[in-house]
Design a protein around this motif. Structure first.
Motif, PDB file in Angstrom:
ATOM      1  N   GLU A  77       0.823  -1.205   0.000  1.00  0.00           N
ATOM      2  CA  GLU A  77       0.000   0.000   0.000  1.00  0.00           C
ATOM      3  C   GLU A  77       0.862   1.261   0.000  1.00  0.00           C
ATOM      4  OE1 GLU A  77      -3.413   2.315  -0.125  1.00  0.00           O
ATOM      5  OE2 GLU A  77      -3.086   0.175  -0.521  1.00  0.00           O
ATOM      6  N   ARG A  98       1.890   2.756  -3.279  1.00  0.00           N
ATOM      7  CA  ARG A  98       0.866   3.540  -3.986  1.00  0.00           C
ATOM      8  C   ARG A  98       0.818   4.980  -3.483  1.00  0.00           C
ATOM      9  NH1 ARG A  98      -2.170  -1.464  -2.842  1.00  0.00           N
ATOM     10  NH2 ARG A  98      -2.272  -2.666  -4.788  1.00  0.00           N
ATOM     11  N   LYS A  99       1.387   5.217  -2.292  1.00  0.00           N
ATOM     12  CA  LYS A  99       1.287   6.543  -1.668  1.00  0.00           C
ATOM     13  C   LYS A  99       2.627   7.275  -1.598  1.00  0.00           C
ATOM     14  CE  LYS A  99      -3.075   5.802  -0.440  1.00  0.00           C
ATOM     15  NZ  LYS A  99      -3.440   5.637   0.964  1.00  0.00           N
ATOM     16  N   PRO A 128       3.761  -1.595  -6.319  1.00  0.00           N
ATOM     17  CA  PRO A 128       3.218  -2.295  -5.147  1.00  0.00           C
ATOM     18  C   PRO A 128       3.635  -3.764  -5.056  1.00  0.00           C
ATOM     19  CG  PRO A 128       1.520  -0.935  -6.150  1.00  0.00           C
ATOM     20  CD  PRO A 128       2.677  -0.953  -7.103  1.00  0.00           C
ATOM     21  N   ILE A 173       1.391   5.700   4.417  1.00  0.00           N
ATOM     22  CA  ILE A 173      -0.021   5.441   4.163  1.00  0.00           C
ATOM     23  C   ILE A 173      -0.896   6.523   4.773  1.00  0.00           C
ATOM     24  CG2 ILE A 173      -1.879   3.760   4.545  1.00  0.00           C
ATOM     25  CD1 ILE A 173       0.265   1.567   4.499  1.00  0.00           C
TER      26      ILE A 173
END
Length: 237
Positions: A109, A112-113, A207, A154
């Motif tokens: 995750e 993705r951030k 990811p 995140i």
């Protein structure tokens, strides 16, 4: 006589059986305990579980672990060994397995951030870690900072706090004693190189690669703590 163990906190149950064996005089002071492989077979548990049980007994002062030679019953003294309370503390290998499962998902995750600022923070931690490989306390602190910084990407404070809490379980007396045998500049160097692979996957925003890099890192961490205390060659369970 050994009894097959139930699958709950096996390392504490194994420690209790080994303690009973020693206190009954079946293995005398100065004598070597049977090899890990034999103990594992007789108690019906894995060798890592035996390793965790032996660490408990060494923390209590009942045994001495001599790397490459074996595990010996400590000489009797006027001071009774302090028997640690039979709590529900997680064993070192349970902790590492849990981290592997949880932090792999976190890394996925986080990829993705991730942004330039968060990657710069990882780079700073890694640069400092590279100069601290001979200082286990500093390397440990920087290792924690690296893993929590990934969770921080995140933007979930509860997740960041949880990552820190599960990491801090490795500060237990059992994990610290285990680390004293197997952790050093060479293992921190290996961890640093694995951290760089994780950083690269995060920086690339990939990811799947980030998840796999974290999984591989924490799997290899488990392997580094899975060497034998005894004389026989190491073989994976």
């Amino acid at each position: 006589m050994f009894v097959a163990l139930e699958p709950r906190r096996l390392y504490r149950q194994a420690a209790e059986q080994l303690r009973t064996l020693i206190e009954a005089g079946e293995v005398r002071p100065g004598e070597r305990l049977p090899a890990e492989r034999e103990l594992a077979e007789r108690l019906g548990v894995s060798r890592p579980t035996i390793r965790e049980a032996l660490i408990v007994l060494e923390v209590e002062g009942l045994i001495q672990i001599r790397m490459g030679s074996g595990v010996y019953v400590s000489a009797r003294s006027n001071r009774q060994p302090e028997i640690l309370a039979a709590d529900d503390s997680d064993g070192p290998f349970e902790i590492l397995q849990a981290r592997c499962l949880i932090e792999s998902a976190i890394a996925e995750e986080a990829a993705r951030k991730a942004d330039s600022e968060s990657i710069a923070k990882l780079n700073s931690i890694l640069a400092e870690m590279e100069g601290s490989l001979d200082d286990s306390h500093q390397a440990l602190a920087l290792d924690r900072a690296f893993h929590t910084a990934i969770a921080d990407m995140i933007g979930n404070s509860a997740l960041n706090r949880f990552t820190g809490l599960i990491y801090d379980k490795r500060l237990s007396p059992y994990f610290t004693k285990l680390a004293s045998y197997f952790e050093g500049p060479h293992t921190w160097k290996a961890a640093l190189e694995e951290h760089k692979i994780i950083r690269d996957a995060l920086a690339a925003g990939n990811p799947a690669d980030a998840r796999e890099a974290m999984r591989q890192h924490l799997t290899l961490s488990q392997k580094r703590f899975s060497e034998s205390f005894g004389e026989e060659p190491t073989r994976n369970d």
